[in-house]
Design a protein around this motif. Structure first.
Motif, PDB file in Angstrom:
ATOM      1  N   VAL A  58      -4.506 -10.633 -12.376  1.00 30.57           N
ATOM      2  CA  VAL A  58      -5.239 -10.647 -10.943  1.00 30.57           C
ATOM      3  C   VAL A  58      -4.785  -9.306 -10.352  1.00 30.57           C
ATOM      4  O   VAL A  58      -3.613  -8.822 -10.553  1.00 30.57           O
ATOM      5  N   ASP A  59      -5.841  -8.865  -9.866  1.00 29.81           N
ATOM      6  CA  ASP A  59      -5.772  -7.517  -8.977  1.00 29.81           C
ATOM      7  C   ASP A  59      -5.141  -7.618  -7.632  1.00 29.81           C
ATOM      8  O   ASP A  59      -5.626  -7.989  -6.700  1.00 29.81           O
ATOM      9  N   ARG A  60      -4.039  -7.027  -7.510  1.00 26.76           N
ATOM     10  CA  ARG A  60      -3.356  -7.376  -6.489  1.00 26.76           C
ATOM     11  C   ARG A  60      -3.880  -6.488  -5.114  1.00 26.76           C
ATOM     12  O   ARG A  60      -3.590  -6.674  -4.000  1.00 26.76           O
ATOM     13  N   ASN A  61      -4.588  -5.568  -5.345  1.00 28.22           N
ATOM     14  CA  ASN A  61      -5.492  -4.746  -4.339  1.00 28.22           C
ATOM     15  C   ASN A  61      -6.988  -5.402  -3.896  1.00 28.22           C
ATOM     16  O   ASN A  61      -7.583  -4.799  -3.023  1.00 28.22           O
ATOM     17  N   SER A  62      -7.257  -6.580  -4.700  1.00 26.49           N
ATOM     18  CA  SER A  62      -8.584  -7.089  -4.386  1.00 26.49           C
ATOM     19  C   SER A  62      -8.563  -7.781  -3.070  1.00 26.49           C
ATOM     20  O   SER A  62      -7.504  -8.271  -2.888  1.00 26.49           O
ATOM     21  N   ASP A  63      -9.687  -7.791  -2.644  1.00 26.91           N
ATOM     22  CA  ASP A  63     -10.060  -8.784  -1.215  1.00 26.91           C
ATOM     23  C   ASP A  63      -9.573 -10.134  -1.524  1.00 26.91           C
ATOM     24  O   ASP A  63      -9.177 -10.738  -0.698  1.00 26.91           O
ATOM     25  N   GLU A  64     -10.086 -10.566  -2.670  1.00 24.85           N
ATOM     26  CA  GLU A  64      -9.952 -11.882  -2.965  1.00 24.85           C
ATOM     27  C   GLU A  64      -8.574 -12.358  -3.173  1.00 24.85           C
ATOM     28  O   GLU A  64      -7.842 -13.311  -2.469  1.00 24.85           O
ATOM     29  N   TYR A  65      -7.794 -11.558  -3.634  1.00 26.33           N
ATOM     30  CA  TYR A  65      -6.229 -11.779  -3.848  1.00 26.33           C
ATOM     31  C   TYR A  65      -5.608 -11.593  -2.326  1.00 26.33           C
ATOM     32  O   TYR A  65      -4.806 -12.360  -2.036  1.00 26.33           O
ATOM     33  N   ARG A  66      -5.932 -10.588  -1.398  1.00 32.17           N
ATOM     34  CA  ARG A  66      -5.426 -10.712  -0.192  1.00 32.17           C
ATOM     35  C   ARG A  66      -5.765 -11.882   0.593  1.00 32.17           C
ATOM     36  O   ARG A  66      -4.971 -12.115   1.450  1.00 32.17           O
ATOM     37  N   GLN A  67      -6.996 -12.343   0.411  1.00 25.52           N
ATOM     38  CA  GLN A  67      -7.170 -13.439   1.491  1.00 25.52           C
ATOM     39  C   GLN A  67      -6.532 -14.725   0.703  1.00 25.52           C
ATOM     40  O   GLN A  67      -6.181 -15.540   1.898  1.00 25.52           O
ATOM     41  N   ARG A  68      -6.490 -14.846  -0.510  1.00 24.08           N
ATOM     42  CA  ARG A  68      -5.577 -16.015  -1.053  1.00 24.08           C
ATOM     43  C   ARG A  68      -4.308 -16.027  -0.415  1.00 24.08           C
ATOM     44  O   ARG A  68      -3.571 -17.016  -0.092  1.00 24.08           O
ATOM     45  N   ARG A  69      -3.591 -14.667  -0.487  1.00 21.16           N
ATOM     46  CA  ARG A  69      -2.275 -14.501  -0.033  1.00 21.16           C
ATOM     47  C   ARG A  69      -2.377 -14.883   1.387  1.00 21.16           C
ATOM     48  O   ARG A  69      -1.294 -15.449   1.973  1.00 21.16           O
ATOM     49  N   GLU A  70      -2.960 -14.355   2.492  1.00 26.25           N
ATOM     50  CA  GLU A  70      -3.116 -14.711   3.755  1.00 26.25           C
ATOM     51  C   GLU A  70      -3.168 -16.095   4.058  1.00 26.25           C
ATOM     52  O   GLU A  70      -2.381 -16.664   4.913  1.00 26.25           O
ATOM     53  N   ARG A  71      -4.060 -16.787   3.341  1.00 28.54           N
ATOM     54  CA  ARG A  71      -4.267 -18.326   3.397  1.00 28.54           C
ATOM     55  C   ARG A  71      -3.156 -18.955   3.013  1.00 28.54           C
ATOM     56  O   ARG A  71      -2.331 -19.773   3.646  1.00 28.54           O
ATOM     57  N   ASN A  72      -2.341 -18.436   2.050  1.00 31.61           N
ATOM     58  CA  ASN A  72      -1.011 -19.068   1.621  1.00 31.61           C
ATOM     59  C   ASN A  72      -0.043 -18.980   2.534  1.00 31.61           C
ATOM     60  O   ASN A  72       0.738 -19.912   2.912  1.00 31.61           O
ATOM     61  N   ASN A  73       0.196 -17.717   3.084  1.00 30.03           N
ATOM     62  CA  ASN A  73       1.267 -17.325   4.020  1.00 30.03           C
ATOM     63  C   ASN A  73       0.816 -18.277   5.430  1.00 30.03           C
ATOM     64  O   ASN A  73       1.946 -18.814   6.228  1.00 30.03           O
ATOM     65  N   MET A  74      -0.303 -18.321   5.771  1.00 28.92           N
ATOM     66  CA  MET A  74      -0.573 -19.169   7.231  1.00 28.92           C
ATOM     67  C   MET A  74      -0.217 -20.772   6.815  1.00 28.92           C
ATOM     68  O   MET A  74       0.401 -21.179   7.545  1.00 28.92           O
ATOM     69  N   ALA A  75      -0.646 -21.145   5.424  1.00 24.39           N
ATOM     70  CA  ALA A  75      -0.084 -22.616   5.105  1.00 24.39           C
ATOM     71  C   ALA A  75       1.476 -22.756   5.010  1.00 24.39           C
ATOM     72  O   ALA A  75       1.774 -23.684   5.636  1.00 24.39           O
ATOM     73  N   VAL A  76       2.097 -21.918   4.777  1.00 27.72           N
ATOM     74  CA  VAL A  76       3.506 -21.680   4.563  1.00 27.72           C
ATOM     75  C   VAL A  76       3.974 -21.623   6.069  1.00 27.72           C
ATOM     76  O   VAL A  76       5.012 -22.564   6.253  1.00 27.72           O
ATOM     77  N   LYS A  77       3.653 -21.208   6.889  1.00 32.58           N
ATOM     78  CA  LYS A  77       3.962 -20.789   8.215  1.00 32.58           C
ATOM     79  C   LYS A  77       3.688 -22.245   8.973  1.00 32.58           C
ATOM     80  O   LYS A  77       4.474 -22.784   9.644  1.00 32.58           O
ATOM     81  N   LYS A  78       2.659 -22.814   8.642  1.00 32.08           N
ATOM     82  CA  LYS A  78       2.351 -24.122   9.198  1.00 32.08           C
ATOM     83  C   LYS A  78       3.220 -25.235   8.933  1.00 32.08           C
ATOM     84  O   LYS A  78       3.416 -26.073   9.808  1.00 32.08           O
ATOM     85  N   SER A  79       3.576 -25.126   7.554  1.00 33.26           N
ATOM     86  CA  SER A  79       4.448 -26.060   6.825  1.00 33.26           C
ATOM     87  C   SER A  79       5.693 -26.109   7.617  1.00 33.26           C
ATOM     88  O   SER A  79       6.387 -27.091   7.823  1.00 33.26           O
ATOM     89  N   ARG A  80       6.152 -24.937   7.706  1.00 36.93           N
ATOM     90  CA  ARG A  80       7.651 -24.715   8.081  1.00 36.93           C
ATOM     91  C   ARG A  80       7.662 -24.985   9.650  1.00 36.93           C
ATOM     92  O   ARG A  80       8.691 -25.725  10.171  1.00 36.93           O
ATOM     93  N   LEU A  81       6.625 -24.849  10.455  1.00 39.11           N
ATOM     94  CA  LEU A  81       6.485 -25.189  12.038  1.00 39.11           C
ATOM     95  C   LEU A  81       6.399 -26.628  12.003  1.00 39.11           C
ATOM     96  O   LEU A  81       7.312 -27.198  12.979  1.00 39.11           O
ATOM     97  N   LYS A  82       6.015 -27.332  11.224  1.00 40.40           N
ATOM     98  CA  LYS A  82       5.645 -28.824  11.251  1.00 40.40           C
ATOM     99  C   LYS A  82       6.907 -29.343  10.806  1.00 40.40           C
ATOM    100  O   LYS A  82       7.581 -30.254  11.408  1.00 40.40           O
ATOM    101  N   SER A  83       7.838 -28.858   9.845  1.00 36.09           N
ATOM    102  CA  SER A  83       9.119 -29.299   9.397  1.00 36.09           C
ATOM    103  C   SER A  83      10.034 -29.057  10.570  1.00 36.09           C
ATOM    104  O   SER A  83      10.781 -29.959  10.838  1.00 36.09           O
ATOM    105  N   LYS A  84       9.849 -27.874  11.236  1.00 31.87           N
ATOM    106  CA  LYS A  84      11.087 -27.613  12.352  1.00 31.87           C
ATOM    107  C   LYS A  84      10.744 -28.418  13.506  1.00 31.87           C
ATOM    108  O   LYS A  84      11.601 -28.998  14.254  1.00 31.87           O
ATOM    109  N   GLN A  85       9.355 -28.935  13.966  1.00 29.80           N
ATOM    110  CA  GLN A  85       9.040 -29.857  14.694  1.00 29.80           C
ATOM    111  C   GLN A  85       9.638 -31.310  14.557  1.00 29.80           C
ATOM    112  O   GLN A  85       9.910 -31.957  15.367  1.00 29.80           O
ATOM    113  N   LYS A  86       9.333 -31.653  13.399  1.00 29.24           N
ATOM    114  CA  LYS A  86       9.707 -32.885  13.059  1.00 29.24           C
ATOM    115  C   LYS A  86      11.228 -32.985  13.329  1.00 29.24           C
ATOM    116  O   LYS A  86      11.852 -34.127  13.635  1.00 29.24           O
ATOM    117  N   ALA A  87      12.210 -32.048  12.566  1.00 32.09           N
ATOM    118  CA  ALA A  87      13.435 -32.146  12.988  1.00 32.09           C
ATOM    119  C   ALA A  87      13.849 -32.039  14.391  1.00 32.09           C
ATOM    120  O   ALA A  87      14.717 -32.831  14.695  1.00 32.09           O
TER     121      ALA A  87
END
Length: 150
Positions: A58-87
């Motif tokens: 995987v080329d870490r400088n590619s646009d596809e990689y950056r988009q996947r990382r960004e989507r993953n980062n947003m999913a992680v943030k959403k999951s953590r917020l959801k967990s915090k809200q549930k607590a």
């Protein structure tokens, strides 16, 4: 019934040898068997989701990689917020239940005190009533002047 079968081994892209068997005399179709290519056999099976990832870099400088990382980062943030809200919701519910429990315990104390007062009043009234009423067999008899002359 004579069975004659023919085996055709092939190797797929993931390095697994597949043996296709054809049965000539029977009308049944046999299921292909998976056999590892390595002569030693054994080893861990690789899940299908990870088979393609090992072979491709995987080329870490590619646009596809950056988009996947960004989507993953947003999913992680959403999951953590959801967990915090549930607590937070759980903590709020616990506090509400504690307050309700305190109110109910206070009500129990009040009702227990009221019951005790009412019991005392009832027993006092029953005792006074018993003192004022004479037993049936010990009533005083009065003579009736009309019946005494007969």
């Amino acid at each position: 019934m004579s069975k004659t079968s023919q085996q055709n081994p092939t190797t797929d892209a993931s390095g697994v040898s597949v043996i296709h068997t054809q049965a000539h005399s029977s009308g049944l179709q046999q299921v292909p068997q998976l056999v590892p290519v390595s002569p030693g056999g054994g080893g861990k099976a690789v899940p299908p989701s990870k088979q393609g990832k090992k072979s491709s870099f995987v080329d870490r400088n590619s646009d596809e990689y950056r988009q996947r990382r960004e989507r993953n980062n947003m999913a992680v943030k959403k999951s953590r917020l959801k967990s915090k809200q549930k607590a937070q919701d759980t903590l709020q519910r616990v506090n509400q239940l504690k307050e309700e429990n305190e109110r109910l315990e206070a009500k129990i104390k009040l009702l227990t005190k009221e019951l005790s007062v009412l019991k005392d009043l009832f027993l006092e009234h029953a005792h006074n009533f018993a003192d004022n009423v004479q037993p049936v067999g010990t009533e005083t008899t009065t003579t009736n002047p009309e019946n005494s002359g007969q």
